[in-house]
Motif scaffolding. Structure first.
Motif, short mmCIF file in Angstrom:
data_model
loop_
_atom_site.label_atom_id
_atom_site.label_comp_id
_atom_site.label_asym_id
_atom_site.label_seq_id
_atom_site.Cartn_x
_atom_site.Cartn_y
_atom_site.Cartn_z
N UNK A 186 0.86 -1.19 0.00
CA UNK A 186 0.00 0.00 0.00
C UNK A 186 0.89 1.24 0.00
N UNK A 187 0.34 2.33 -0.46
CA UNK A 187 1.08 3.60 -0.46
C UNK A 187 1.48 3.97 0.97
N UNK A 188 0.55 3.83 1.90
CA UNK A 188 0.83 4.20 3.30
C UNK A 188 1.97 3.35 3.87
N UNK A 189 1.91 2.04 3.67
CA UNK A 189 2.94 1.16 4.21
C UNK A 189 4.29 1.42 3.54
N UNK A 190 4.28 1.59 2.23
CA UNK A 190 5.54 1.84 1.52
C UNK A 190 6.17 3.14 1.97
N UNK A 191 5.34 4.15 2.20
CA UNK A 191 5.88 5.43 2.68
C UNK A 191 6.60 5.24 4.00
N UNK A 192 6.01 4.47 4.89
CA UNK A 192 6.62 4.19 6.20
C UNK A 192 7.93 3.41 6.04
N UNK A 193 7.89 2.36 5.23
CA UNK A 193 9.08 1.53 4.99
C UNK A 193 10.20 2.37 4.37
#
Length: 87
Positions: free
Chosen positions: A67-74
């Motif tokens: 997801x965009x949200x998870x990738x941003x965090x990673x």
């Protein structure tokens, strides 16, 4: 390699939209990007884009939570880790 620009939800979404050839506005923060059409070739392209920005991530890092949200965090964490090592 030093980051070339900050990695934000907007930059991640823009890159995903480019890879999928879709408008950014239709890609939600929590959409399953594999379901939306990110295949292994596109995912590797995104991994390379991330690495060019100083985020040392792997295919698996992104495939685990697509997801965009998870990738941003990673990616944010990976960029911070690289900065911490080189600082």
């Amino acid at each position: 390699m030093a980051p070339t620009s900050p990695i934000t939800k907007d930059t991640v979404r823009a890159q995903v939209a480019e890879v999928l050839d879709e408008p950014e506005a239709v890609i939600g923060d929590h959409d399953d990007l594999l379901y939306r059409g990110i295949d292994s070739i596109r995912l590797m392209s995104l991994v390379e884009w991330c690495r060019q920005r100083g985020a040392e991530v792997s295919f698996v890092d992104l495939a685990e939570v697509p997801t965009v949200a998870a990738w941003t965090e990673v990616l944010s964490q990976a960029t911070q880790d690289v900065r911490g090592i080189t600082a």
